[in-house]
Design an enzyme around this catalytic site. Structure first.
Site, PDB file in Angstrom:
ATOM      1  N   ASP A 192       0.690  -1.173   0.127  1.00 43.95           N
ATOM      2  CA  ASP A 192      -0.055   0.076   0.042  1.00 43.95           C
ATOM      3  C   ASP A 192       1.024   1.103  -0.027  1.00 43.95           C
ATOM      4  O   ASP A 192       1.826   1.348  -0.755  1.00 43.95           O
ATOM      5  CB  ASP A 192      -0.885  -0.002   1.065  1.00 43.95           C
ATOM      6  CG  ASP A 192      -2.174   1.080   1.193  1.00 43.95           C
ATOM      7  OD1 ASP A 192      -3.229   0.676   0.656  1.00 43.95           O
ATOM      8  OD2 ASP A 192      -1.808   2.106   1.777  1.00 43.95           O
ATOM      9  N   TYR A 330      -3.141  11.263   1.859  1.00 46.51           N
ATOM     10  CA  TYR A 330      -3.624  11.211   0.513  1.00 46.51           C
ATOM     11  C   TYR A 330      -3.716  12.712   0.105  1.00 46.51           C
ATOM     12  O   TYR A 330      -3.553  13.083  -1.171  1.00 46.51           O
ATOM     13  CB  TYR A 330      -4.996  10.805   0.485  1.00 46.51           C
ATOM     14  CG  TYR A 330      -5.155   9.261   0.707  1.00 46.51           C
ATOM     15  CD1 TYR A 330      -5.148   8.277  -0.612  1.00 46.51           C
ATOM     16  CD2 TYR A 330      -5.111   8.721   2.015  1.00 46.51           C
ATOM     17  CE1 TYR A 330      -5.277   6.975  -0.371  1.00 46.51           C
ATOM     18  CE2 TYR A 330      -5.131   7.318   2.115  1.00 46.51           C
ATOM     19  CZ  TYR A 330      -5.332   6.436   0.900  1.00 46.51           C
ATOM     20  OH  TYR A 330      -5.298   5.217   0.949  1.00 46.51           O
ATOM     21  N   HIS A 382      -4.440  -7.329  -0.773  1.00 46.66           N
ATOM     22  CA  HIS A 382      -3.920  -6.468  -0.574  1.00 46.66           C
ATOM     23  C   HIS A 382      -3.087  -6.274   0.801  1.00 46.66           C
ATOM     24  O   HIS A 382      -2.230  -5.609   0.795  1.00 46.66           O
ATOM     25  CB  HIS A 382      -4.899  -5.144  -0.441  1.00 46.66           C
ATOM     26  CG  HIS A 382      -4.458  -3.766  -0.396  1.00 46.66           C
ATOM     27  ND1 HIS A 382      -3.699  -3.429  -1.357  1.00 46.66           N
ATOM     28  CD2 HIS A 382      -4.578  -2.727   0.489  1.00 46.66           C
ATOM     29  CE1 HIS A 382      -3.144  -1.885  -1.357  1.00 46.66           C
ATOM     30  NE2 HIS A 382      -3.683  -1.808   0.083  1.00 46.66           N
TER      31      HIS A 382
END
Length: 404
Positions: A192, A330, A382
Site C-alpha cells: 500500500d 492522501y 492487499h
C-alpha cells in the site's frame, strides 16, 4: 477522550536519541469506546442483496456487536509492549517504531513500511517468522532484524502540524532511521503506501539500502495507468497476465471514493473521530475484494483476517485519534500510486492474486531493471503480511536471499 491515555516515553528533545516507549489505554477510554458502539444510530439497510452499495448493514452490525462484547484490546497492548518500541525525532517529528533484533548474529536488517488503513498491527504476525526463523520452518540464514515504523499521523507517531509530510519526505525519514540504529546495510519492504514509500527510499539511493521488496509493485506503464484512471477501455493488445492486471486496476479505479475524499477534503471526515462504527465501516471498505474477504470473516467464514484482527487495527486508530491525521497523507501525496517510478536498485516482487492488481512479470521486468525475485502467489490480497504471514515471510526470505 484522551488521545493517548498512558504513553511512556521521555520528552522530545529534537536530538537523535532513541526513547523507549510503551502504551496503555485508559479504562475510561475503553469504556467510552464501548458506550459509543452501543449507542450507534444505524442507517437503513442497503436496497440490494450484495455489497454494491458498500458495507452491508448486517455485516457492520455483527462487527460492532463483536467489538462491544468480545474484542479485548488489552491483549493487543500486551503484544505491542512485548517487543521493543521506541520514539525518535527525525526532521522535527517524533517517529514511533518497533525494533526487534534477531538472536541470530548474521540477521539482515529490514525496515517494513505499512500503509492505509493499516498500521504496525499489520506486521505483528510476521515478527516471529522473520526474527526467529528456526522456530518457523527456516534456518539461521533466513533471520532478519526488523524495524517497523508508524507513519506520521498514524498510531503512536506524532501528528504533523504543518504540511509537507508526503511519501517522499517519509522515505527520507526512513532512510535516516536505519543508519541511526547503527545499520550500514539494510533492506526495505512495504505494501500500500508502504510500497510507494520504499520505492521513494530506493530512488534516493542511500548507500546502505541494498534492495527493496514490494507486494504492490509500481509497474503500470504510465500512459496505461492514466487511461485506466479516467475509465478508458482496457487495450486489446495486452498479454493475458497484463490484461488481467489492467482489468483489476480498471475495476479498482471505479471504487476509490475513500481516496478521493481524503485526497481532497480530509478534514471534512470529522465523523470518523466521533463514531467508532463509522470509522470501522470506512476502514473495512478499502477495496471490494478486501471488503468481501473481511465480510465473509465477520459472517463466520474463516479467512486470512479474523474479526479480531480487523478490530485490533481499527481500535488503534480510534484510541490514538488518528483517523484524520492519517487520511491527510492522501492530500499530501503528489506521486502516482501504481505507475513506474524509475527504481534502479535491486527489487523483489511478490504478486498476490487478490491485490489491487496482480503485477505481471513482463511489467515488473521493464519497471525494475534489477529484478532479483518475482513470484505469483496462490492466495492473498492487499494486506499480504497480515492475511498470509506464512507466504509473506517466505517471500521476504526469498527476495533478500541474494542481497544479504
Amino acid at each position: 477522550m484522551n488521545e493517548v491515555a498512558e504513553q511512556k516515553a521521555a520528552p522530545a528533545t529534537g536530538s537523535a536519541e532513541l526513547r523507549p516507549f510503551t502504551y496503555k489505554a485508559s479504562d475510561a477510554d475503553l469504556a467510552d469506546l464501548r458506550r459509543r458502539i452501543e449507542a450507534t444510530r444505524w442507517p437503513d439497510a442497503e436496497t440490494v442483496k450484495d455489497s454494491k452499495q458498500g458495507v452491508q448493514l448486517a455485516t457492520i452490525q455483527k462487527l460492532a456487536q463483536h467489538w462491544a462484547t468480545k474484542h479485548d484490546w488489552r491483549k493487543v497492548e500486551e503484544r505491542i509492549n512485548a517487543v521493543p518500541n521506541f520514539i525518535t525525532n527525525i526532521d522535527g517529528l517524533d517517529f514511533h517504531f518497533m525494533h526487534i533484533r534477531s538472536k541470530h548474529e548474521n540477521a539482515f536488517p529490514l525496515l517494513i513500511a505499512h500503509g492505509w488503513p493499516g498500521s504496525i498491527i499489520e506486521q505483528m504476525k510476521i515478527i516471529g517468522p522473520l526474527t526467529d526463523p528456526t522456530a518457523h520452518g527456516g534456518t539461521e540464514a533466513d533471520a532478519f532484524h526488523l524495524v517497523i515504523p508508524s507513519m506520521p499521523g498514524y498510531g503512536f507517531s506524532a501528528r504533523p502540524t504543518t504540511t509537507g509530510w508526503d511519501p517522499v519526505r517519509i522515505a527520507a525519514a526512513y532512510n535516516t532511521l536505519m543508519p541511526r540504529l547503527g545499520y550500514k546495510k539494510w533492506g526495505a519492504a512495504g505494501g500500500d503506501w508502504g510500497a510507494i514509500v520504499v520505492e521513494q527510499m530506493a530512488l534516493k539511493t542511500p548507500p546502505g539500502l541494498v534492495g527493496i521488496h514490494t507486494n504492490m509493485a509500481n509497474v503500470v506503464p504510465p500512459d496505461l495507468d492514466k487511461k485506466l484512471f479516467i475509465g478508458e477501455p482496457v487495450p486489446s493488445d495486452l498479454t493475458g497476465d497484463e490484461k488481467k492486471a489492467a482489468d483489476q486496476l480498471h475495476e479498482f479505479y471505479r471504487h476509490i471514493g475513500y481516496a478521493l475524499l481524503m485526497g481532497d477534503r480530509p478534514q471534512t471526515l470529522t465523523g470518523l473521530t466521533d463514531s467508532p462504527v463509522g470509522l470501522a465501516a470506512f476502514m473495512i471498505d478499502h477495496d471490494p475484494v478486501s471488503y468481501d474477504m473481511i465480510a465473509r470473516s465477520i459472517n463466520g467464514t474463516p479467512e486470512g483476517l479474523t474479526p479480531d484482527d480487523v478490530l485490533d487495527n481499527i481500535t488503534l486508530f480510534w484510541l490514538t485519534n488518528t483517523a484524520i491525521s492519517a487520511g491527510r497523507l492522501y492530500w499530501e501525496n503528489k506521486v502516482p500510486f501504481f505507475a513506474v517510478k524509475g527504481v534502479t536498485i535491486p527489487v523483489a516482487v511478490s504478486a498476490f492474486p487478490d491485490e489491487l492488481f496482480q503485477a505481471p512479470k513482463s511489467w515488473a521486468e521493464k519497471a525494475y531493471p534489477k529484478l532479483v525475485h518475482y513470484n505469483r502467489l496462490p492466495k492473498g490480497g492487499h494486506f499480504a503480511a497480515w492475511e498470509q504471514p506464512k507466504y509473506y515471510s517466505e517471500e521476504i526470505r526469498a527476495g533478500f536471499k541474494t542481497l544479504r
